[in-house]
Design a protein around this motif. Structure first.
Motif, short mmCIF file in Angstrom:
data_model
loop_
_atom_site.label_atom_id
_atom_site.label_comp_id
_atom_site.label_asym_id
_atom_site.label_seq_id
_atom_site.Cartn_x
_atom_site.Cartn_y
_atom_site.Cartn_z
N THR A 26 3.41 -5.38 -4.54
CA THR A 26 4.77 -5.72 -4.16
C THR A 26 5.52 -4.46 -3.79
OG1 THR A 26 5.50 -5.53 -6.44
CG2 THR A 26 4.84 -7.72 -5.69
N MET A 27 6.28 -4.56 -2.73
CA MET A 27 7.08 -3.44 -2.27
C MET A 27 8.42 -3.99 -1.84
SD MET A 27 5.79 -0.49 0.33
CE MET A 27 4.05 -0.56 0.10
N SER A 28 9.46 -3.32 -2.27
CA SER A 28 10.77 -3.81 -1.90
C SER A 28 11.04 -3.52 -0.43
CB SER A 28 11.84 -3.15 -2.77
OG SER A 28 11.92 -1.77 -2.46
N LYS A 29 12.00 -4.24 0.11
CA LYS A 29 12.31 -4.08 1.53
C LYS A 29 12.86 -2.71 1.84
CE LYS A 29 13.10 -8.95 2.44
NZ LYS A 29 14.05 -9.96 2.89
N SER A 30 13.59 -2.12 0.89
CA SER A 30 14.15 -0.80 1.15
C SER A 30 13.05 0.25 1.26
CB SER A 30 15.15 -0.43 0.06
OG SER A 30 14.50 -0.35 -1.19
N ILE A 31 11.99 0.10 0.47
CA ILE A 31 10.88 1.05 0.56
C ILE A 31 10.14 0.86 1.88
CG2 ILE A 31 8.66 1.70 -0.45
CD1 ILE A 31 9.81 1.13 -3.17
N LYS A 32 9.95 -0.40 2.28
CA LYS A 32 9.26 -0.66 3.55
C LYS A 32 10.05 -0.08 4.71
CE LYS A 32 6.80 -4.84 2.26
NZ LYS A 32 6.65 -6.27 2.48
N ASN A 33 11.38 -0.13 4.63
CA ASN A 33 12.20 0.40 5.71
C ASN A 33 12.28 1.92 5.65
OD1 ASN A 33 12.70 -2.17 6.60
ND2 ASN A 33 14.62 -2.36 5.49
N SER A 34 12.17 2.50 4.48
CA SER A 34 12.36 3.94 4.35
C SER A 34 11.10 4.73 4.71
CB SER A 34 12.81 4.30 2.95
OG SER A 34 11.79 4.03 2.03
N LEU A 35 9.92 4.14 4.60
CA LEU A 35 8.70 4.87 4.90
C LEU A 35 8.63 5.32 6.36
CD1 LEU A 35 5.99 3.05 2.77
CD2 LEU A 35 6.96 5.30 2.43
#
Length: 71
Positions: A26-35
């Motif tokens: 699981t990965m939060s949306k903020s992490i997916k956007n920040s990568l």
């Protein structure tokens, strides 16, 4: 002395049913956007980030040596 009956929570014959848990990353949306944003920043400012990290590392090592010699 009479033994207590099995609780209904444990199912038939006192055996719990196995619980199946699907392990999904699981990965939060903020992490997916920040990568992608971090990759973009590092590609454009990679040299500066490397120099800054070397300076920070050097300061930390010197601070540790100073602290050890003072103790």
């Amino acid at each position: 002395m009479r033994e207590p009956s099995l609780l209904p929570v444990f199912g038939k014959l006192g055996i719990k049913s196995p619980v199946v848990i699907a392990a999904a990353p699981t990965m939060s949306k903020s992490i997916k956007n920040s990568l992608p944003r971090m990759r973009e920043v590092l590609s454009s400012h990679g040299g500066l980030a490397l120099k800054l990290s070397v300076v920070v590392w050097t300061v930390l090592v010197l601070a540790a040596v100073f602290y050890i010699t003072q103790a």
